[in-house]
Design a protein around this motif. Structure first.
Motif, PDB file in Angstrom:
ATOM      1  N   GLU A 170       0.749  -1.232   0.076  1.00 19.01           N
ATOM      2  CA  GLU A 170       0.058  -0.030  -0.265  1.00 19.01           C
ATOM      3  C   GLU A 170       0.799   1.414   0.013  1.00 19.01           C
ATOM      4  O   GLU A 170       0.792   2.062   0.767  1.00 19.01           O
ATOM      5  CB  GLU A 170      -1.064   0.037   1.011  1.00 19.01           C
ATOM      6  CG  GLU A 170      -1.994  -1.185   1.101  1.00 19.01           C
ATOM      7  CD  GLU A 170      -3.037  -1.155   2.366  1.00 19.01           C
ATOM      8  OE1 GLU A 170      -3.094  -0.071   2.899  1.00 19.01           O
ATOM      9  OE2 GLU A 170      -3.484  -2.279   2.582  1.00 19.01           O
ATOM     10  N   PRO A 171       1.684   1.244  -1.013  1.00 19.94           N
ATOM     11  CA  PRO A 171       2.611   2.589  -1.015  1.00 19.94           C
ATOM     12  C   PRO A 171       1.629   3.835  -1.674  1.00 19.94           C
ATOM     13  O   PRO A 171       0.829   3.719  -2.032  1.00 19.94           O
ATOM     14  CB  PRO A 171       3.500   2.135  -1.968  1.00 19.94           C
ATOM     15  CG  PRO A 171       2.836   1.098  -2.882  1.00 19.94           C
ATOM     16  CD  PRO A 171       1.901   0.515  -2.189  1.00 19.94           C
ATOM     17  N   LYS A 172       2.344   5.020  -1.302  1.00 19.87           N
ATOM     18  CA  LYS A 172       2.161   6.317  -1.692  1.00 19.87           C
ATOM     19  C   LYS A 172       2.818   6.555  -2.964  1.00 19.87           C
ATOM     20  O   LYS A 172       2.374   7.302  -4.013  1.00 19.87           O
ATOM     21  CB  LYS A 172       2.446   7.342  -0.812  1.00 19.87           C
ATOM     22  CG  LYS A 172       1.386   7.253   0.476  1.00 19.87           C
ATOM     23  CD  LYS A 172       1.675   8.204   1.578  1.00 19.87           C
ATOM     24  CE  LYS A 172       0.771   8.256   2.791  1.00 19.87           C
ATOM     25  NZ  LYS A 172       0.888   9.436   3.636  1.00 19.87           N
ATOM     26  N   LEU A 173       4.138   5.957  -2.971  1.00 22.70           N
ATOM     27  CA  LEU A 173       4.963   6.402  -4.159  1.00 22.70           C
ATOM     28  C   LEU A 173       5.737   5.100  -4.681  1.00 22.70           C
ATOM     29  O   LEU A 173       6.096   4.214  -3.775  1.00 22.70           O
ATOM     30  CB  LEU A 173       6.180   7.375  -3.547  1.00 22.70           C
ATOM     31  CG  LEU A 173       7.289   7.525  -4.775  1.00 22.70           C
ATOM     32  CD1 LEU A 173       6.810   8.215  -5.887  1.00 22.70           C
ATOM     33  CD2 LEU A 173       8.427   8.313  -3.851  1.00 22.70           C
ATOM     34  N   LEU A 174       5.626   4.630  -5.820  1.00 21.82           N
ATOM     35  CA  LEU A 174       6.103   3.573  -6.179  1.00 21.82           C
ATOM     36  C   LEU A 174       7.481   3.762  -7.204  1.00 21.82           C
ATOM     37  O   LEU A 174       7.226   4.428  -8.263  1.00 21.82           O
ATOM     38  CB  LEU A 174       5.293   2.704  -7.239  1.00 21.82           C
ATOM     39  CG  LEU A 174       5.529   1.280  -7.827  1.00 21.82           C
ATOM     40  CD1 LEU A 174       5.872   0.491  -6.774  1.00 21.82           C
ATOM     41  CD2 LEU A 174       4.400   0.945  -8.721  1.00 21.82           C
ATOM     42  N   LEU A 175       8.580   3.217  -6.898  1.00 24.20           N
ATOM     43  CA  LEU A 175       9.791   3.439  -7.656  1.00 24.20           C
ATOM     44  C   LEU A 175      10.079   2.191  -8.523  1.00 24.20           C
ATOM     45  O   LEU A 175      10.048   1.071  -7.899  1.00 24.20           O
ATOM     46  CB  LEU A 175      10.835   3.665  -6.404  1.00 24.20           C
ATOM     47  CG  LEU A 175      10.952   4.602  -5.380  1.00 24.20           C
ATOM     48  CD1 LEU A 175      12.099   4.469  -4.593  1.00 24.20           C
ATOM     49  CD2 LEU A 175      10.437   5.984  -6.028  1.00 24.20           C
ATOM     50  N   LEU A 176      10.185   2.370  -9.734  1.00 22.64           N
ATOM     51  CA  LEU A 176      10.470   1.098 -10.610  1.00 22.64           C
ATOM     52  C   LEU A 176      11.619   1.379 -11.086  1.00 22.64           C
ATOM     53  O   LEU A 176      12.062   2.278 -11.785  1.00 22.64           O
ATOM     54  CB  LEU A 176       9.266   1.110 -11.773  1.00 22.64           C
ATOM     55  CG  LEU A 176       7.866   1.368 -11.294  1.00 22.64           C
ATOM     56  CD1 LEU A 176       7.073   1.190 -12.698  1.00 22.64           C
ATOM     57  CD2 LEU A 176       7.662  -0.310 -10.680  1.00 22.64           C
ATOM     58  N   ASP A 177      12.668   0.150 -10.852  1.00 22.98           N
ATOM     59  CA  ASP A 177      13.932   0.437 -11.366  1.00 22.98           C
ATOM     60  C   ASP A 177      14.270  -0.408 -12.611  1.00 22.98           C
ATOM     61  O   ASP A 177      14.224  -1.414 -12.642  1.00 22.98           O
ATOM     62  CB  ASP A 177      14.994  -0.138 -10.117  1.00 22.98           C
ATOM     63  CG  ASP A 177      16.465  -0.030 -10.441  1.00 22.98           C
ATOM     64  OD1 ASP A 177      16.519   0.591 -11.598  1.00 22.98           O
ATOM     65  OD2 ASP A 177      17.254  -0.130  -9.631  1.00 22.98           O
ATOM     66  N   GLU A 178      14.454   0.611 -13.529  1.00 25.16           N
ATOM     67  CA  GLU A 178      14.507  -0.190 -14.973  1.00 25.16           C
ATOM     68  C   GLU A 178      13.657  -1.251 -15.467  1.00 25.16           C
ATOM     69  O   GLU A 178      13.871  -2.523 -15.737  1.00 25.16           O
ATOM     70  CB  GLU A 178      15.986  -0.693 -15.139  1.00 25.16           C
ATOM     71  CG  GLU A 178      16.876   0.587 -15.133  1.00 25.16           C
ATOM     72  CD  GLU A 178      18.105   0.422 -16.004  1.00 25.16           C
ATOM     73  OE1 GLU A 178      18.080  -0.445 -17.016  1.00 25.16           O
ATOM     74  OE2 GLU A 178      18.963   0.963 -15.555  1.00 25.16           O
ATOM     75  N   PRO A 179      12.246  -1.171 -15.288  1.00 20.91           N
ATOM     76  CA  PRO A 179      11.311  -2.262 -15.471  1.00 20.91           C
ATOM     77  C   PRO A 179      11.275  -2.844 -16.878  1.00 20.91           C
ATOM     78  O   PRO A 179      10.853  -4.010 -16.903  1.00 20.91           O
ATOM     79  CB  PRO A 179       9.783  -1.476 -15.296  1.00 20.91           C
ATOM     80  CG  PRO A 179      10.053   0.089 -15.404  1.00 20.91           C
ATOM     81  CD  PRO A 179      11.694   0.213 -15.008  1.00 20.91           C
TER      82      PRO A 179
END
Length: 253
Positions: A170-179
């Motif tokens: 349940e994040p507020k911010l999603l970090l995608l590392d080189e998806p």
């Protein structure tokens, strides 16, 4: 709109070398934002700073107004930052369902004793988690493979599962590392749709690091370009991608 992420003056050195120098970024709620730059520019270091893997030498990190500077990885995750990794990090031997349930433990708890003795609360919480995990898997079209081992999913679906597991916290911010790393063009096109859908369906704020410029120009509304640990340029995507300094940094002319 108010900022979801507000970072100012973020710096870190390793053995006297400044890996990130005076980094700043503002990301509005619901924004799809890209962090780009040549290899070795410091992008992953910034993700590691935002998630508490590294502690910054200077600077502040505010998430939705809450100061997360210097907090632990666990506290930062509970406050609302989740990430995926360039090299997929699933629990390969667990089922697809259990991978998502691992993310749900942030918000669903029972005591060790309740778990060992299989007390009523244990069954109640497990049932809730099963239902919630299945709902998430349905969103990503993975519900039919809920009993598969995660390692048996094709690559593109493993990426989706990793995003589903991150969303389970349940994040507020999603970090995608080189998806898009390691994906073929069809998988990348599908991934773009998935990321857009996640933003719209969950009202999610997303920051992604990516080398695939087609993906970046296709979904990101704003970009920050990093070069040698410093911000080279920030602005609307097309403006940034046509900036001569940015082109020079990428082509090394």
């Amino acid at each position: 709109m108010s900022d979801m992420l507000n970072v100012k003056g973020l710096s870190i050195s390793f053995g006297g070398l400044k890996a990130v120098n005076n980094f700043a970024i503002n990301i509005e709620k619901g924004q799809l934002y890209g962090l780009i730059g040549p290899n070795g520019a410091g992008k992953t270091t910034i993700f590691n700073l935002l998630t508490g893997v590294y502690k910054p030498d200077t600077g502040t990190i505010l998430l939705d107004g809450q100061n997360l500077t210097g907090k632990s990885t666990t506290d930062i995750n509970k406050a609302g930052i989740a990430r995926t990794f360039q090299n997929i990090r699933l629990f390969k031997d667990l089922s697809v369902l259990d991978n998502v349930k691992a993310g749900l433990h942030n918000h669903h708890t029972y005591s060790t004793l309740e778990g060992i003795l299989r007390l009523p609360r244990y069954y109640k919480v497990e049932k809730e988690m099963d239902e919630e995990a299945m709902e998430l898997l349905k969103v990503f079209g993975l519900d039919g493979e809920c009993d598969f081992k995660a390692s048996n999913l094709p690559y593109g679906k493993q990426r989706k599962l990793e995003i589903a597991r991150a969303l389970a916290t349940e994040p507020k911010l999603l970090l995608l590392d080189e998806p898009a790393a390691g994906m073929n063009p069809n998988e990348t096109a599908e991934l773009m749709e998935t990321i857009r859908f996640v933003r719209d369906h969950f009202g999610m704020t997303i920051l992604l690091i990516e080398h695939d410029m087609k993906l970046v120009s296709g979904i990101c509304e704003r970009l920050t370009v990093l070069n040698f640990g410093q911000v080279l340029c920030t602005g609307p995507t097309q403006e940034v991608l046509s900036n001569p300094e940015v082109i020079k940094a990428y082509l090394g002319e």
